[in-house]
Design a protein around this motif. Structure first.
Motif, PDB file in Angstrom:
ATOM      1  N   GLY A 127      -6.058 -14.359   8.245  1.00 27.71           N
ATOM      2  CA  GLY A 127      -5.334 -14.142   6.996  1.00 27.71           C
ATOM      3  C   GLY A 127      -5.491 -12.726   6.473  1.00 27.71           C
ATOM      4  N   ARG A 128      -6.695 -12.188   6.577  1.00 24.30           N
ATOM      5  CA  ARG A 128      -6.931 -10.815   6.114  1.00 24.30           C
ATOM      6  C   ARG A 128      -6.181  -9.810   6.979  1.00 24.30           C
ATOM      7  NH1 ARG A 128     -13.320 -10.513   5.392  1.00 24.30           N
ATOM      8  NH2 ARG A 128     -12.880  -8.458   4.543  1.00 24.30           N
ATOM      9  N   ALA A 129      -6.163 -10.051   8.280  1.00 27.64           N
ATOM     10  CA  ALA A 129      -5.436  -9.151   9.181  1.00 27.64           C
ATOM     11  C   ALA A 129      -3.932  -9.234   8.913  1.00 27.64           C
ATOM     12  CB  ALA A 129      -5.736  -9.503  10.633  1.00 27.64           C
ATOM     13  N   ARG A 130      -3.435 -10.438   8.680  1.00 32.43           N
ATOM     14  CA  ARG A 130      -2.005 -10.600   8.386  1.00 32.43           C
ATOM     15  C   ARG A 130      -1.648  -9.945   7.053  1.00 32.43           C
ATOM     16  NH1 ARG A 130       0.426 -16.387   7.818  1.00 32.43           N
ATOM     17  NH2 ARG A 130      -1.136 -16.707   9.423  1.00 32.43           N
ATOM     18  N   ALA A 131      -2.509 -10.095   6.047  1.00 38.87           N
ATOM     19  CA  ALA A 131      -2.263  -9.474   4.739  1.00 38.87           C
ATOM     20  C   ALA A 131      -2.200  -7.949   4.876  1.00 38.87           C
ATOM     21  CB  ALA A 131      -3.344  -9.887   3.754  1.00 38.87           C
ATOM     22  N   GLU A 132      -3.090  -7.397   5.678  1.00 38.09           N
ATOM     23  CA  GLU A 132      -3.088  -5.950   5.899  1.00 38.09           C
ATOM     24  C   GLU A 132      -1.800  -5.518   6.590  1.00 38.09           C
ATOM     25  OE1 GLU A 132      -5.392  -2.286   5.583  1.00 38.09           O
ATOM     26  OE2 GLU A 132      -5.389  -4.209   4.592  1.00 38.09           O
ATOM     27  N   LEU A 133      -1.355  -6.314   7.531  1.00 39.23           N
ATOM     28  CA  LEU A 133      -0.106  -6.038   8.240  1.00 39.23           C
ATOM     29  C   LEU A 133       1.061  -5.984   7.262  1.00 39.23           C
ATOM     30  CD1 LEU A 133       1.318  -5.826  11.042  1.00 39.23           C
ATOM     31  CD2 LEU A 133       1.479  -8.308  10.993  1.00 39.23           C
ATOM     32  N   PHE A 134       1.150  -6.961   6.377  1.00 38.66           N
ATOM     33  CA  PHE A 134       2.229  -6.981   5.393  1.00 38.66           C
ATOM     34  C   PHE A 134       2.074  -5.849   4.371  1.00 38.66           C
ATOM     35  CE2 PHE A 134       2.657 -11.454   6.802  1.00 38.66           C
ATOM     36  CZ  PHE A 134       3.973 -11.367   7.231  1.00 38.66           C
ATOM     37  N   ARG A 135       0.842  -5.484   4.044  1.00 37.64           N
ATOM     38  CA  ARG A 135       0.610  -4.372   3.114  1.00 37.64           C
ATOM     39  C   ARG A 135       1.174  -3.079   3.690  1.00 37.64           C
ATOM     40  NH1 ARG A 135      -4.742  -4.757   2.434  1.00 37.64           N
ATOM     41  NH2 ARG A 135      -4.441  -6.242   0.784  1.00 37.64           N
ATOM     42  N   PHE A 136       0.904  -2.814   4.966  1.00 36.14           N
ATOM     43  CA  PHE A 136       1.421  -1.599   5.592  1.00 36.14           C
ATOM     44  C   PHE A 136       2.946  -1.650   5.712  1.00 36.14           C
ATOM     45  CE2 PHE A 136      -2.897  -1.003   7.774  1.00 36.14           C
ATOM     46  CZ  PHE A 136      -3.340  -0.197   6.746  1.00 36.14           C
ATOM     47  N   HIS A 137       3.484  -2.826   5.990  1.00 36.58           N
ATOM     48  CA  HIS A 137       4.942  -2.969   6.067  1.00 36.58           C
ATOM     49  C   HIS A 137       5.562  -2.665   4.704  1.00 36.58           C
ATOM     50  CE1 HIS A 137       8.648  -4.702   7.894  1.00 36.58           C
ATOM     51  NE2 HIS A 137       8.939  -4.840   6.614  1.00 36.58           N
ATOM     52  N   GLU A 138       4.959  -3.186   3.647  1.00 36.71           N
ATOM     53  CA  GLU A 138       5.446  -2.933   2.299  1.00 36.71           C
ATOM     54  C   GLU A 138       5.353  -1.446   1.952  1.00 36.71           C
ATOM     55  OE1 GLU A 138       4.586  -4.417  -2.274  1.00 36.71           O
ATOM     56  OE2 GLU A 138       3.143  -4.881  -0.705  1.00 36.71           O
ATOM     57  N   MET A 139       4.256  -0.811   2.333  1.00 31.85           N
ATOM     58  CA  MET A 139       4.096   0.620   2.074  1.00 31.85           C
ATOM     59  C   MET A 139       5.185   1.421   2.777  1.00 31.85           C
ATOM     60  SD  MET A 139      -0.030   1.142   2.364  1.00 31.85           S
ATOM     61  CE  MET A 139       0.010   2.908   2.127  1.00 31.85           C
TER      62      MET A 139
END
Length: 152
Positions: A127-139
């Motif tokens: 979940g933490r890795a996926r959240a980071e993935l979406f954070r970078f996508h959003e950025m």
């Protein structure tokens, strides 16, 4: 994670306070900083140091020796340093895209571990890795949107 970060900052502060500058360039900062007042050179030195840190942190995580949070924080810190140092729009997008691709590879590896039920694939790590993935996508999307608005 916050406790670890605070502990590391405290250790660095104590070590830096114990050292005193000398004529040979010693002291709390590495010699390459010297008396440099150039912010860009300091930022690029920081980026180089963080790039060197990411690989061993990733290897230690893959070996099961580090928590996923340390890997994610190191990668995020590298991206923030790259964004602070870059003025060109394409450099900023490239830095975010590199972070996204790195996060995608990390998430894929953790997801394989999760599916196979092995250590390192715990639901919180995935979940933490996926959240980071979406954070970078959003950025990346935000940066792209800002560039589009600046053009118009």
């Amino acid at each position: 994670m916050r406790t670890l970060t605070l502990y590391l900052l405290l250790c660095i502060t104590v070590v830096a306070q114990d050292q005193t500058p000398n004529d040979a360039g010693g002291g709390p900062l590495p010699a390459e900083f010297g008396d440099s007042q150039d912010l860009n050179s300091i930022q690029y030195t920081q980026i180089a140091a963080l790039k060197e840190a990411v690989l061993p942190v990733r290897q230690r995580h893959e070996g099961g020796l580090l928590d996923i949070g340390i890997l994610l924080a190191t990668r995020r810190e590298l991206l923030e340093a790259q964004l602070d140092a870059s003025k060109e729009k394409t450099e900023r997008l490239d830095a975010i895209q590199d972070a996204f691709i790195d996060s995608l590879k990390t998430w894929q590896r953790i997801n394989v571990l999760r599916i196979s039920g092995r250590k390192g694939g715990e639901p919180d790590a995935e979940g933490r890795a996926r959240a980071e993935l979406f954070r970078f996508h959003e950025m990346w999307l935000e940066e792209k949107d800002q560039q589009e608005k600046a053009r118009n």
